[in-house]
Design a protein around this motif. Structure first.
Motif, mmCIF file in Angstrom:
data_model
loop_
_atom_site.group_PDB
_atom_site.id
_atom_site.type_symbol
_atom_site.label_atom_id
_atom_site.label_comp_id
_atom_site.label_asym_id
_atom_site.label_seq_id
_atom_site.Cartn_x
_atom_site.Cartn_y
_atom_site.Cartn_z
ATOM 1 N N THR A 1 0.859 -1.178 0.000
ATOM 2 C CA THR A 1 0.000 0.000 0.000
ATOM 3 C C THR A 1 0.891 1.222 0.000
ATOM 4 O O THR A 1 1.864 1.284 0.736
ATOM 5 N N LEU A 2 0.576 2.204 -0.830
ATOM 6 C CA LEU A 2 1.356 3.433 -0.896
ATOM 7 C C LEU A 2 0.402 4.592 -1.100
ATOM 8 O O LEU A 2 -0.461 4.538 -1.981
ATOM 9 N N ASN A 3 0.535 5.604 -0.273
ATOM 10 C CA ASN A 3 -0.344 6.776 -0.358
ATOM 11 C C ASN A 3 -1.822 6.393 -0.350
ATOM 12 O O ASN A 3 -2.631 6.994 -1.040
ATOM 13 N N GLY A 4 -2.166 5.354 0.395
ATOM 14 C CA GLY A 4 -3.564 4.935 0.501
ATOM 15 C C GLY A 4 -4.067 4.117 -0.667
ATOM 16 O O GLY A 4 -5.230 3.752 -0.702
ATOM 17 N N LEU A 5 -3.218 3.822 -1.643
ATOM 18 C CA LEU A 5 -3.624 3.009 -2.798
ATOM 19 C C LEU A 5 -3.039 1.613 -2.686
ATOM 20 O O LEU A 5 -1.874 1.449 -2.340
ATOM 21 N N THR A 6 -3.860 0.635 -2.996
ATOM 22 C CA THR A 6 -3.444 -0.755 -3.010
ATOM 23 C C THR A 6 -3.676 -1.302 -4.412
ATOM 24 O O THR A 6 -4.658 -0.927 -5.071
ATOM 25 N N GLU A 7 -2.792 -2.179 -4.860
ATOM 26 C CA GLU A 7 -2.947 -2.776 -6.188
ATOM 27 C C GLU A 7 -4.377 -3.266 -6.370
ATOM 28 O O GLU A 7 -4.921 -3.953 -5.502
ATOM 29 N N GLY A 8 -4.992 -2.879 -7.486
ATOM 30 C CA GLY A 8 -6.352 -3.287 -7.795
ATOM 31 C C GLY A 8 -7.400 -2.235 -7.469
ATOM 32 O O GLY A 8 -8.553 -2.371 -7.878
ATOM 33 N N ASP A 9 -7.008 -1.171 -6.722
ATOM 34 C CA ASP A 9 -7.950 -0.097 -6.424
ATOM 35 C C ASP A 9 -8.389 0.596 -7.706
ATOM 36 O O ASP A 9 -7.585 0.815 -8.606
ATOM 37 N N LYS A 10 -9.651 0.972 -7.757
ATOM 38 C CA LYS A 10 -10.156 1.753 -8.894
ATOM 39 C C LYS A 10 -9.764 3.206 -8.672
ATOM 40 O O LYS A 10 -9.863 3.725 -7.558
ATOM 41 N N ILE A 11 -9.293 3.853 -9.748
ATOM 42 C CA ILE A 11 -8.824 5.236 -9.652
ATOM 43 C C ILE A 11 -9.354 6.063 -10.814
ATOM 44 O O ILE A 11 -9.802 5.526 -11.829
ATOM 45 N N ARG A 12 -9.268 7.380 -10.618
ATOM 46 C CA ARG A 12 -9.489 8.348 -11.698
ATOM 47 C C ARG A 12 -8.222 9.171 -11.776
ATOM 48 O O ARG A 12 -7.652 9.545 -10.753
ATOM 49 N N VAL A 13 -7.759 9.439 -12.989
ATOM 50 C CA VAL A 13 -6.508 10.160 -13.195
ATOM 51 C C VAL A 13 -6.829 11.496 -13.865
ATOM 52 O O VAL A 13 -7.533 11.541 -14.874
ATOM 53 N N PHE A 14 -6.289 12.577 -13.294
ATOM 54 C CA PHE A 14 -6.545 13.928 -13.779
ATOM 55 C C PHE A 14 -5.243 14.610 -14.158
ATOM 56 O O PHE A 14 -4.222 14.422 -13.495
ATOM 57 N N SER A 15 -5.290 15.414 -15.201
ATOM 58 C CA SER A 15 -4.182 16.271 -15.595
ATOM 59 C C SER A 15 -4.748 17.662 -15.800
ATOM 60 O O SER A 15 -5.722 17.826 -16.544
ATOM 61 N N ALA A 16 -4.181 18.647 -15.132
ATOM 62 C CA ALA A 16 -4.664 20.033 -15.206
ATOM 63 C C ALA A 16 -6.151 20.121 -14.875
ATOM 64 O O ALA A 16 -6.899 20.863 -15.488
ATOM 65 N N GLY A 17 -6.598 19.285 -13.931
ATOM 66 C CA GLY A 17 -7.986 19.316 -13.496
ATOM 67 C C GLY A 17 -8.967 18.583 -14.386
ATOM 68 O O GLY A 17 -10.137 18.493 -14.083
#
Length: 59
Positions: free
Chosen positions: A3-19
């Motif tokens: 786990t790193l920065n509250g993320l664990t492999e397999g977690d669903k994420i959203r990725v943003f660039s410039a908002g």
């Protein structure tokens, strides 16, 4: 499983660039150096520099 920065492999994420969301939602794989490694909704593996993005965990 690491786990790193509250993320664990397999977690669903959203990725943003410039908002703005890039590539929709995806799945966190790991951090490697200064890069995020993740899989987008089209099953593409992405390596994205952490210098230009924000990541939000989808709950």
């Amino acid at each position: 499983m690491a786990t790193l920065n509250g993320l664990t492999e397999g977690d669903k994420i959203r990725v943003f660039s410039a908002g703005r969301e890039i590539d929709g939602r995806g799945v966190f794989i790991r951090f490697q150096g200064n890069f995020l490694i993740w899989v987008d909704s089209h099953a593409n593996i992405n390596v994205t520099s952490l210098d230009t993005i924000n990541i939000r965990k989808v709950s």
